[in-house]
Design an enzyme around this catalytic site. Structure first.
Site, PDB file in Angstrom:
ATOM      1  N   ALA A  45      49.850  21.692   6.406  1.00  9.28           N
ATOM      2  CA  ALA A  45      48.610  21.832   7.164  1.00  9.28           C
ATOM      3  C   ALA A  45      48.732  22.954   8.190  1.00  9.28           C
ATOM      4  O   ALA A  45      47.863  23.828   8.286  1.00  9.28           O
ATOM      5  CB  ALA A  45      48.252  20.516   7.838  1.00  9.28           C
ATOM      6  N   HIS A 267      55.811   2.783   0.770  1.00  5.00           N
ATOM      7  CA  HIS A 267      56.018   3.371  -0.553  1.00  5.00           C
ATOM      8  C   HIS A 267      56.902   2.455  -1.386  1.00  5.00           C
ATOM      9  O   HIS A 267      57.949   2.019  -0.929  1.00  5.00           O
ATOM     10  CB  HIS A 267      56.670   4.752  -0.409  1.00  5.00           C
ATOM     11  CG  HIS A 267      56.528   5.616  -1.620  1.00  5.00           C
ATOM     12  ND1 HIS A 267      57.117   5.302  -2.823  1.00  5.00           N
ATOM     13  CD2 HIS A 267      55.868   6.782  -1.821  1.00  5.00           C
ATOM     14  CE1 HIS A 267      56.823   6.247  -3.711  1.00  5.00           C
ATOM     15  NE2 HIS A 267      56.060   7.149  -3.130  1.00  5.00           N
ATOM     16  N   SER A 285      60.401   9.658  -6.059  1.00  9.53           N
ATOM     17  CA  SER A 285      59.008  10.020  -6.292  1.00  9.53           C
ATOM     18  C   SER A 285      58.247   8.976  -7.092  1.00  9.53           C
ATOM     19  O   SER A 285      58.765   8.375  -8.033  1.00  9.53           O
ATOM     20  CB  SER A 285      58.950  11.353  -7.032  1.00  9.53           C
ATOM     21  OG  SER A 285      57.640  11.608  -7.482  1.00  9.53           O
ATOM     22  N   ARG A 338      50.127   2.225  -4.341  1.00 11.49           N
ATOM     23  CA  ARG A 338      51.384   1.954  -3.652  1.00 11.49           C
ATOM     24  C   ARG A 338      51.384   0.631  -2.892  1.00 11.49           C
ATOM     25  O   ARG A 338      52.386  -0.079  -2.875  1.00 11.49           O
ATOM     26  CB  ARG A 338      51.685   3.114  -2.693  1.00 11.49           C
ATOM     27  CG  ARG A 338      51.996   4.397  -3.411  1.00 11.49           C
ATOM     28  CD  ARG A 338      52.130   5.575  -2.476  1.00 11.49           C
ATOM     29  NE  ARG A 338      52.508   6.771  -3.222  1.00 11.49           N
ATOM     30  CZ  ARG A 338      52.665   7.964  -2.671  1.00 11.49           C
ATOM     31  NH1 ARG A 338      52.449   8.135  -1.371  1.00 11.49           N
ATOM     32  NH2 ARG A 338      53.018   8.999  -3.400  1.00 11.49           N
ATOM     33  N   HIS A 409      56.453   5.075   4.632  1.00 11.89           N
ATOM     34  CA  HIS A 409      56.376   6.429   4.089  1.00 11.89           C
ATOM     35  C   HIS A 409      55.364   7.307   4.821  1.00 11.89           C
ATOM     36  O   HIS A 409      55.712   8.350   5.350  1.00 11.89           O
ATOM     37  CB  HIS A 409      56.026   6.340   2.601  1.00 11.89           C
ATOM     38  CG  HIS A 409      55.893   7.661   1.917  1.00 11.89           C
ATOM     39  ND1 HIS A 409      56.898   8.613   1.941  1.00 11.89           N
ATOM     40  CD2 HIS A 409      54.892   8.197   1.167  1.00 11.89           C
ATOM     41  CE1 HIS A 409      56.517   9.669   1.244  1.00 11.89           C
ATOM     42  NE2 HIS A 409      55.296   9.454   0.781  1.00 11.89           N
ATOM     43  N   ARG A 443      46.866   5.314   1.062  1.00 12.92           N
ATOM     44  CA  ARG A 443      46.811   6.658   0.480  1.00 12.92           C
ATOM     45  C   ARG A 443      47.273   6.596  -0.961  1.00 12.92           C
ATOM     46  O   ARG A 443      48.354   6.108  -1.256  1.00 12.92           O
ATOM     47  CB  ARG A 443      47.693   7.631   1.257  1.00 12.92           C
ATOM     48  CG  ARG A 443      47.672   9.039   0.676  1.00 12.92           C
ATOM     49  CD  ARG A 443      48.445  10.022   1.533  1.00 12.92           C
ATOM     50  NE  ARG A 443      49.872   9.838   1.458  1.00 12.92           N
ATOM     51  CZ  ARG A 443      50.650  10.304   0.474  1.00 12.92           C
ATOM     52  NH1 ARG A 443      50.121  10.927  -0.557  1.00 12.92           N
ATOM     53  NH2 ARG A 443      51.950  10.126   0.504  1.00 12.92           N
TER      54      ARG A 443
END
Length: 646
Positions: A45, A267, A285, A338, A409, A443
């Protein structure tokens, strides 16, 4: 009462961003040279915003606490970045990405911001390809996609397990070009410890030079926070050790509201905790769930034998394995979101079926995928992740299933911003993970990189112009104003107070204690009695820290313990706010799971009648109870419903 107005354009959702861009105020090139902007943070960002604003002609100062922007925590993102390109021709489009994101966030995000994010996503991929980001490609040369949790299409672009690193190299290259052109000034090894407000507007920052200890003053016409999330409030998390809440927390204390602080993402695929003295956790991942299957033994006796190392997971017959995500959620299987996957793993371990030395782990097994595709194909997709796992755990995941367990996470809460990404303090913006805007209560995977780059490359350059168009007659801000004097004195006094405590316990001692309180009472599952207990424990910890912390070294020198002390003091105060937010939200949604509010089959149970709002907290003074303000969420395009991935 503060009126929280998002300020989204009127009209159909799909046309709002185009309407905004066609009618927003602009700053002509000659006037841009007169305007200064501070950007705090150099992750995706911050780097994308600083480089784009610099290329537009503004004078930009960008700050990071690392020695180089290349060390920003964005580099740790592994799995990919979403975009509605529909390269697979599997039915994807902008609306489906928007809908999946709103649903995945359990209907606690703002429609206008999320649709804008989805509509910008294809442009992000085009820009990154032009920068040279080495996305994976199919045999014919088209960019490859894979699936992530919470979706039924393949829309995630990736560069093996190094997507964040490759995207950051692209953003860093753009940033470096603007530094070389003289449009951007990089100030590294700086801690931003306070925001300076002059006549009600954000006009600068107070920074500490981490090498010399010098307190610096920097002024600008606008300040942009891109400082990341606050997951390290839990001590053990997947975040980099230096990730902290301090810039956002200083903004909160200067009038910016802090929204939805209790919305924390757990996560599901992290390497389990292996010892009391461990200082961070390692992410595996989510992309691994494309080909890996998650299971525990059907029989508790087998789980106990594995924990005692009497047998290995390979010894458990296929008929004796419980692929519990596939059993409970047949439509999505191992690719549920998640929060759903994390709670399911916790439920199995709490019931006694967990594996590993602690019993707090489940298996992620690639045996079937290796038989189906071959070892070489799996190595091409996930080889670096398998290497990482083997180096840490000393087990070969090609032969033995990985052990995973949920861990903290990403934080969906953060500084409240409107449609322009401006906080409640005029001239103060927040982008990327440090704002609350795009993810709701959860998310979906591969959307953090998407938000960071969308905010920096494509949104902020338009929205900040509307504010700066009114500042073209404002001369450069002097740093000897009384407001700068007061802010600098406040920073110096607080540093001195920390250094002169002369207690007996290290900063890490208190951080570890805070993490245990937060994980136990405000972690994957919360309840009223536990949250009330946490408030008392955090108050006790705050008092203990104030009287007993010990910080070696000096003030005016390199002193990492002093850095940590400031950050942990902020984390303790943040922990209190997170618990208060979790207490008032008497529902379960996404990553916020109140045990009192669940469906008969153990899923999160929302209360849309009472809690379809953003909870934004106002600082009311040290020692005072913060005030809650509400932004009501209006769903005009989608209809909130009970999430189901079955």
């Amino acid at each position: 009462m503060i009126n929280l107005n998002a300020g989204a354009p009127k009209g159909p959702l799909a046309e709002q961003w185009a309407t905004y861009k066609s009618g927003c105020k602009l700053v002509n090139p000659n006037n841009k040279r007169k305007l200064d902007i501070i950007v705090v943070g150099t992750g995706l960002a911050g780097a994308s915003a600083a480089s784009t604003l610099g290329e537009l002609g503004y004078n930009v100062k960008v700050f990071c606490y690392q020695d180089t922007p290349r060390r920003a925590h964005s580099i740790a993102a592994q799995g990919g970045i979403n975009a509605a390109k529909n390269y697979q021709n599997d039915g994807d489009n902008v609306f489906r990405l928007f809908y999946d994101t709103i649903k995945g966030g359990d209907y606690r995000a703002r429609e206008s911001n999320v649709y804008r994010l989805a509509s910008i996503s294809p442009q992000i991929i085009d820009l990154c390809v032009a920068q040279g980001v080495p996305f994976a490609r199919e045999y014919g040369g088209l960019l490859a996609n894979r699936s992530f949790g919470g979706t039924q299409v393949s829309r995630t672009f990736y560069a093996r397990g190094q997507t964040g690193q490759q995207l950051l190299i692209g953003a860093y290259s753009a940033l470096s070009r603007q530094i070389a052109e003289g449009n951007v000034t990089l100030l590294n090894r700086r801690d931003i410890l306070d925001i300076v407000i002059v006549d009600g507007k954000a006009r600068g920052v107070i920074a500490r030079n981490l090498v010399t200890g010098e307190i610096e003053r920097h002024s600008a016409h606008a300040v942009v926070l891109a400082s990341g999330g606050y997951g390290n409030v839990f001590y053990l998390s997947t975040n980099a050790m230096g990730s902290n809440v301090t810039p956002a927390w200083s903004a909160y204390k200067k009038g910016a509201l802090f929204a939805n602080p209790c919305f924390t993402q757990i996560h599901p695929t992290c390497i389990p905790v292996h010892g009391e003295l461990q200082s961070k956790l390692t992410l595996m991942s989510e992309s691994l769930r494309n080909d890996g299957r998650i299971w525990v033994p059907i029989d508790k006796s087998d789980a106990e034998k594995i924990r005692r190392k009497e047998i290995r997971p390979e010894d458990i017959a296929e008929t004796k394995r419980d692929y519990y995500l596939e059993r409970r959620y047949p439509a999505f299987g191992n690719l549920v979101p998640r929060d759903v996957a994390s709670r399911a793993a916790k439920e199995r371990c709490d019931a006694g079926y967990g594996v590993g030395s602690t019993g707090l782990a489940v298996f992620l097994d690639f045996g079937d995928a290796i038989k189906r595709l071959g070892r070489d194909a799996i190595a091409a997709r996930y080889g670096n992740l398998f290497q990482m796992y083997e180096q840490i755990v000393n087990d070969d995941p090609y032969k033995t299933p990985m052990m995973i367990y949920p861990a903290v996470h990403y934080t969906m809460g953060g500084i409240w911003v409107d449609y322009d990404l401006m906080t409640t303090v005029p001239g103060l913006y927040a982008i990327g993970e440090c704002n609350f805007s795009d993810h709701g209560a959860n998310r979906l995977g591969a959307s953090a990189l998407m938000q960071g780059l969308a905010d920096g490359y494509f949104v902020l350059p338009y929205t900040i112009a509307g504010y700066l168009s009114g500042e073209i007659h404002t001369p450069r801000i002097a740093t000897d104003l009384p407001e700068f004097d007061a802010a600098a004195k406040g920073v110096t006094d607080r540093l001195s107070a920390l250094k002169n405590t002369n207690g007996k316990e290290s900063v890490d001692f208190f951080h570890r204690k805070l993490g245990k309180i937060m994980w136990e009472y405000c972690g994957m599952a919360r309840n009223e009695s536990g949250l009330l207990k946490a408030l008392d424990l955090i108050a006790e910890l705050k008092a203990e820290f104030a009287s007993s912390v010990r910080i070696p070294g000096g003030l005016n020198e390199y002193n990492p313990e002093l850095e940590k002390a400031w950050r942990v003091q902020d984390f303790i105060e943040l922990g209190d706010l997170m618990v208060r937010d979790a207490l008032q939200r008497r529902e379960s949604c996404g990553g916020h799971f109140r045990e009192e509010f669940q469906t008969p089959d153990g899923e999160a149970m929302r209360n849309d009648e009472e809690f379809a709002f953003v909870g934004a907290w106002e600082f009311t003074g040290q020692g005072s109870t913060p005030a809650l303000h509400k932004e009501e969420l209006r769903f005009e395009t989608v209809t909130p419903s009970q999430r189901s991935y079955k």
